[in-house]
Structure formats: structure tokens, C-alpha cells
Design an enzyme around this catalytic site. Structure first.
Site, PDB file in Angstrom:
ATOM      1  N   MET A   1     -71.448 -14.188  44.684  1.00 22.96           N
ATOM      2  CA  MET A   1     -71.345 -14.643  46.071  1.00 22.96           C
ATOM      3  C   MET A   1     -70.065 -15.467  46.254  1.00 22.96           C
ATOM      4  O   MET A   1     -69.929 -16.183  47.258  1.00 22.96           O
ATOM      5  CB  MET A   1     -72.570 -15.467  46.464  1.00 22.96           C
ATOM      6  CG  MET A   1     -73.858 -14.654  46.358  1.00 22.96           C
ATOM      7  SD  MET A   1     -75.188 -15.296  47.366  1.00 22.96           S
ATOM      8  CE  MET A   1     -75.402 -16.898  46.663  1.00 22.96           C
TER       9      MET A   1
ATOM     10  N   LYS B   1     -72.708 -24.925  35.397  1.00 18.37           N
ATOM     11  CA  LYS B   1     -71.730 -24.740  36.480  1.00 18.37           C
ATOM     12  C   LYS B   1     -72.389 -23.969  37.619  1.00 18.37           C
ATOM     13  O   LYS B   1     -73.121 -23.011  37.395  1.00 18.37           O
ATOM     14  CB  LYS B   1     -70.529 -23.959  35.960  1.00 18.37           C
ATOM     15  CG  LYS B   1     -69.782 -24.737  34.906  1.00 18.37           C
ATOM     16  CD  LYS B   1     -68.302 -24.462  34.935  1.00 18.37           C
ATOM     17  CE  LYS B   1     -67.659 -25.303  33.854  1.00 18.37           C
ATOM     18  NZ  LYS B   1     -66.363 -25.800  34.213  1.00 18.37           N
TER      19      LYS B   1
ATOM     20  N   VAL C   1     -72.734 -21.108  31.401  1.00 18.72           N
ATOM     21  CA  VAL C   1     -71.536 -21.933  31.162  1.00 18.72           C
ATOM     22  C   VAL C   1     -71.802 -23.304  31.764  1.00 18.72           C
ATOM     23  O   VAL C   1     -72.268 -23.411  32.906  1.00 18.72           O
ATOM     24  CB  VAL C   1     -70.296 -21.281  31.798  1.00 18.72           C
ATOM     25  CG1 VAL C   1     -69.062 -22.157  31.599  1.00 18.72           C
ATOM     26  CG2 VAL C   1     -70.061 -19.899  31.198  1.00 18.72           C
TER      27      VAL C   1
ATOM     28  N   HIS D   1     -68.780 -17.469  36.501  1.00 16.60           N
ATOM     29  CA  HIS D   1     -68.466 -16.102  36.945  1.00 16.60           C
ATOM     30  C   HIS D   1     -67.415 -15.472  36.025  1.00 16.60           C
ATOM     31  O   HIS D   1     -67.507 -14.290  35.685  1.00 16.60           O
ATOM     32  CB  HIS D   1     -67.906 -16.113  38.376  1.00 16.60           C
ATOM     33  CG  HIS D   1     -68.818 -16.716  39.400  1.00 16.60           C
ATOM     34  ND1 HIS D   1     -68.580 -17.939  39.973  1.00 16.60           N
ATOM     35  CD2 HIS D   1     -69.965 -16.252  39.966  1.00 16.60           C
ATOM     36  CE1 HIS D   1     -69.529 -18.197  40.853  1.00 16.60           C
ATOM     37  NE2 HIS D   1     -70.391 -17.209  40.870  1.00 16.60           N
TER      38      HIS D   1
ATOM     39  N   ASP E   1     -79.286 -17.988  36.086  1.00 16.07           N
ATOM     40  CA  ASP E   1     -80.279 -17.475  37.029  1.00 16.07           C
ATOM     41  C   ASP E   1     -81.195 -16.513  36.270  1.00 16.07           C
ATOM     42  O   ASP E   1     -81.176 -15.304  36.499  1.00 16.07           O
ATOM     43  CB  ASP E   1     -79.567 -16.785  38.195  1.00 16.07           C
ATOM     44  CG  ASP E   1     -78.612 -17.731  38.903  1.00 16.07           C
ATOM     45  OD1 ASP E   1     -79.079 -18.612  39.615  1.00 16.07           O
ATOM     46  OD2 ASP E   1     -77.383 -17.621  38.694  1.00 16.07           O
TER      47      ASP E   1
ATOM     48  N   GLN F   1     -80.789 -12.671  51.241  1.00 12.69           N
ATOM     49  CA  GLN F   1     -81.457 -13.453  50.194  1.00 12.69           C
ATOM     50  C   GLN F   1     -81.553 -14.942  50.518  1.00 12.69           C
ATOM     51  O   GLN F   1     -81.972 -15.724  49.679  1.00 12.69           O
ATOM     52  CB  GLN F   1     -80.788 -13.208  48.835  1.00 12.69           C
ATOM     53  CG  GLN F   1     -79.403 -13.780  48.694  1.00 12.69           C
ATOM     54  CD  GLN F   1     -78.715 -13.250  47.444  1.00 12.69           C
ATOM     55  OE1 GLN F   1     -78.449 -12.059  47.326  1.00 12.69           O
ATOM     56  NE2 GLN F   1     -78.452 -14.132  46.496  1.00 12.69           N
TER      57      GLN F   1
ATOM     58  N   LEU G   1     -65.751 -18.816  43.051  1.00  6.88           N
ATOM     59  CA  LEU G   1     -65.838 -18.503  41.624  1.00  6.88           C
ATOM     60  C   LEU G   1     -65.518 -19.705  40.739  1.00  6.88           C
ATOM     61  O   LEU G   1     -64.668 -20.535  41.075  1.00  6.88           O
ATOM     62  CB  LEU G   1     -64.882 -17.356  41.292  1.00  6.88           C
ATOM     63  CG  LEU G   1     -65.128 -16.052  42.071  1.00  6.88           C
ATOM     64  CD1 LEU G   1     -64.111 -14.993  41.643  1.00  6.88           C
ATOM     65  CD2 LEU G   1     -66.550 -15.536  41.887  1.00  6.88           C
TER      66      LEU G   1
ATOM     67  N   GLN H   1     -83.469 -14.133  38.004  1.00  8.67           N
ATOM     68  CA  GLN H   1     -82.714 -13.006  38.576  1.00  8.67           C
ATOM     69  C   GLN H   1     -82.488 -11.929  37.515  1.00  8.67           C
ATOM     70  O   GLN H   1     -82.597 -10.725  37.795  1.00  8.67           O
ATOM     71  CB  GLN H   1     -81.385 -13.511  39.139  1.00  8.67           C
ATOM     72  CG  GLN H   1     -80.497 -12.425  39.710  1.00  8.67           C
ATOM     73  CD  GLN H   1     -79.405 -13.006  40.586  1.00  8.67           C
ATOM     74  OE1 GLN H   1     -79.545 -13.095  41.785  1.00  8.67           O
ATOM     75  NE2 GLN H   1     -78.306 -13.406  39.970  1.00  8.67           N
TER      76      GLN H   1
HETATM   77  P1  AMP Z   1     -73.615 -16.318  42.343  1.00  8.39           P
HETATM   78  O1  AMP Z   1     -72.216 -16.224  42.830  1.00  8.39           O
HETATM   79  O2  AMP Z   1     -74.165 -17.699  42.312  1.00  8.39           O
HETATM   80  O3  AMP Z   1     -74.533 -15.309  42.984  1.00  8.39           O
HETATM   81  O4  AMP Z   1     -73.559 -15.892  40.817  1.00  8.39           O
HETATM   82  C1  AMP Z   1     -73.037 -14.652  40.447  1.00  8.39           C
HETATM   83  C2  AMP Z   1     -73.344 -14.402  38.994  1.00  8.39           C
HETATM   84  O5  AMP Z   1     -72.746 -15.445  38.208  1.00  8.39           O
HETATM   85  C3  AMP Z   1     -74.842 -14.456  38.692  1.00  8.39           C
HETATM   86  O6  AMP Z   1     -75.145 -13.451  37.740  1.00  8.39           O
HETATM   87  C4  AMP Z   1     -75.016 -15.820  38.125  1.00  8.39           C
HETATM   88  O7  AMP Z   1     -76.121 -15.926  37.243  1.00  8.39           O
HETATM   89  C5  AMP Z   1     -73.732 -16.008  37.373  1.00  8.39           C
HETATM   90  N1  AMP Z   1     -73.479 -17.427  37.135  1.00  8.39           N
HETATM   91  C6  AMP Z   1     -73.447 -18.421  38.055  1.00  8.39           C
HETATM   92  N2  AMP Z   1     -73.263 -19.615  37.454  1.00  8.39           N
HETATM   93  C7  AMP Z   1     -73.191 -19.360  36.115  1.00  8.39           C
HETATM   94  C8  AMP Z   1     -73.017 -20.169  34.963  1.00  8.39           C
HETATM   95  N3  AMP Z   1     -72.881 -21.488  35.045  1.00  8.39           N
HETATM   96  N4  AMP Z   1     -72.978 -19.565  33.760  1.00  8.39           N
HETATM   97  C9  AMP Z   1     -73.114 -18.219  33.648  1.00  8.39           C
HETATM   98  N5  AMP Z   1     -73.278 -17.391  34.703  1.00  8.39           N
HETATM   99  C10 AMP Z   1     -73.320 -17.962  35.911  1.00  8.39           C
END
Ligand code: AMP
Length: 290
Positions: free
Chosen positions: A30, A184, A176, A37, A150, A61, A33, A153
Site C-alpha cells: 500500500m 517497521k 524487519v 517492503h 502481517d 480492506q 515504502l 495475512q
Molecule cells: P503494506 O504496505 O502495509 O500493505 O505491506 C505490504 C507488504 O509489506 C505486506 O506483505 C507486509 O506484511 C509487508 N511488510 C510491512 N511491514 C513489514 C515489516 N516491518 N517487515 C516485513 N514485511 C513488512
């Protein structure tokens, strides 16, 4: 890196790549970044000929009282980060491109969602599987990468891929974290300085719970209550949930002899944060999910 905003244009490119027998790794985001990500993109870069990523804040969502409008956005910076992370195709559709007509097909996931975020965000995962089904059809990836931050998810995507027979390999990538352990998240920018300081206790509370398991505690209620007590003592946040469940089935644990997830969600004033640890039967943290 090519930026693509239209579905048809992306489909044409993907079809050509498929004819050339290129493997495609896909990362759905989303935007806004950060290193979380980037780690998904880096892993996709290592495994595939082509890396495709999407930036799309998916209205389906978000619940009516959630932060769709306020969700942080910075397209220019995202383009820069994605390019540096080795993305070849960056898909940034408008909402009207993804949902040109009223939704006439509703997708509904019935398992793995009556707990954790699924319980406190009704309809959230229905929106997730709807957009991912569209994205998987458009991108036709060989592999797709999701963060274990997540973890529910990841369990839901696993069910989607299996149930709808997508020929896609799912990779769950380690969470991460900041130096103090905070996972993060794009939403961390909405913490006040005091809340940001307190938020390191989310991860610490989880690690405390993990150590209770390692030390032989086998009553899930005791573990959950101890973790709650740490969060209540050390933060001003409101606990949405603390749960210990089997993973990825997300069912109640009766005995400690299988893979589990210890997961939390805490609401601060402007940001709801989630975190978890996936723990094997011996109490070790499971970092990757394949
Ligand atoms: P989002 O932009 O929040 O929908 O996240 C996009 C993807 O990045 C999803 O698969 C998240 O689980 C992953 N993601 C978000 N934050 C982290 C993180 N801190 N460590 C690893 N993956 C992440």
C-alpha cells in the site's frame, strides 16, 4: 524500472515476459515504502527474473471508521525506493482503474479470520483477498512475497492460493524491525514521541511471552495474561488483542507441541500497531514461511 498505471498495459507486458519464459516475483504493497517492503523486494529479486510490485491503498480492506483517507502516501519517494530495491515493473493504479464498476462479485473468507485482526476488523480480509485475486490474475506471478509482520495475512493468502488453485508459490518474509525492536510500519509515523518510545515494549512483551514458553509454561491463558500485563504496564496504548494460536490454521492451542503464533494489536492515539512472533514447538522463533 517501468511505472504502469493501467491494467491492460501491465497485462500486455506480463504476457510477453511469460512468452519469454521469465519468472515473475510479485510484491503487493500500500506504499509509503520502508525497509520492510524493501526486504520483500530484495528477496523477490534474488529468486526471479522479473520483480513486479504494486502500490495501491485498497479501499475495500478499510472499515468505515478506519484510516483510508489518512493512510500515509508519498508516491515520488516510493518510486525512488522501489527502483533502488530492484523492481522492474511498478504498478500504481487509481481506485477507478481497479474498481471501475460497483463490486458485483463479493469474496468472503470464512476460515482463519474469526480471530486476531479478522475479528476486530470485520470484512478486512475479504477486501484483501478480493484485491489480491485481481492482482494475481493481472500479474500472474510465479512467486509472491508477504511480510510475516502481517502473519494473519500470510495465513489468509495461503488459504486463497490453495482454495482458488493459483499456481503461485507463497513466501513469508521475516519482520524487519527498528533497532529497539519495533516492527517497521507505515503507520509508525503517526506515533507521538512518547508513544514511539513506549512502542518498543510491544516486541519486548512478545519476547517475554516466548521465554515463558521456553521455560515450560504450557497454559495459553497465563502466557496471554502475562504479555498483556507487560503492555499495560509499559505503554499508554489500548490492547485490542493478545492471542496465542496455532499457525497457520489460527486455531486455539491446547498443547504446546505445534507451531504457534503469539500476536498482539495495540491502539495508540493515531495508530493501531500489530506485531507477532511465530514460535515452533521448542520455543524457537520461525522467521520464514514457505
Ligand atoms: P503494506 O504496505 O502495509 O500493505 O505491506 C505490504 C507488504 O509489506 C505486506 O506483505 C507486509 O506484511 C509487508 N511488510 C510491512 N511491514 C513489514 C515489516 N516491518 N517487515 C516485513 N514485511 C513488512
Amino acid at each position: 524500472m517501468e511505472i504502469v498505471r493501467e491494467i491492460k498495459q501491465l497485462q500486455e507486458k506480463i504476457v510477453l515476459l511469460k512468452q519469454e519464459k521469465k519468472s515473475v516475483g510479485f510484491v503487493a504493497t500500500m506504499g509509503y515504502l520502508h525497509e520492510g517492503h524493501v526486504s520483500l523486494m530484495t528477496e523477490a529479486r534474488e529468486d526471479n527474473d522479473i520483480v513486479a510490485a504494486s502500490i495501491f491503498v485498497n479501499p475495500l480492506q478499510f472499515g468505515p471508521s478506519e484510516d483510508f483517507e489518512e493512510y500515509p502516501r508519498d508516491e515520488e519517494r516510493d518510486i525512488f525506493i522501489a527502483e533502488k530495491a530492484g523492481v522492474d515493473l511498478l504498478f500504481i493504479p487509481e481506485v477507478t482503474e481497479m474498481y471501475p464498476t460497483e463490486n458485483r462479485i463479493e469474496m468472503k473468507i470464512t476460515k482463519r479470520v474469526n480471530v486476531l485482526c479478522g475479528r476486530s476488523r470485520p470484512g478486512h480480509f475479504d477486501g484483501v483477498i478480493t484485491v489480491l485475486t485481481k492482482l494475481f490474475h493481472i500479474v500472474m506471478p510465479n512467486r509472491t512475497y508477504f511480510g510475516l509482520k502481517d502473519a494473519q495475512q500470510v495465513a489468509v493468502v495461503d488459504a486463497l492460493i490453495t482454495n482458488l488453485n493459483f499456481p503461485i508459490e507463497l513466501v513469508g518474509v521475516p519482520t524487519v524491525r527498528e533497532a529497539d525492536g519495533l516492527a517497521k510500519s507505515s503507520r509508525n509515523v503517526r506515533l507521538s514521541p512518547d508513544e514511539r518510545e513506549e512502542a518498543k515494549w510491544l516486541n519486548r512483551a512478545l519476547i517475554y511471552g516466548q521465554h515463558l514458553i521456553i521455560d515450560g509454561e504450557n497454559n495459553p491463558d497465563i502466557i496471554v495474561n502475562e504479555v498483556k500485563a507487560v503492555i499495560e504496564k509499559k505503554t499508554s496504548g489500548f490492547i485490542d488483542y493478545v492471542e496465542l494460536l496455532s499457525y497457520p490454521a489460527l486455531e486455539e492451542v491446547e498443547t504446546m507441541n505445534k507451531q504457534m503464533i503469539l500476536a498482539i494489536a495495540v491502539k495508540f492515539k493515531e495508530a493501531r500497531l500489530i506485531d507477532n512472533l511465530i514460535i515452533d514447538a521448542s520455543g524457537n522463533i520461525v522467521k520464514h514461511y514457505k
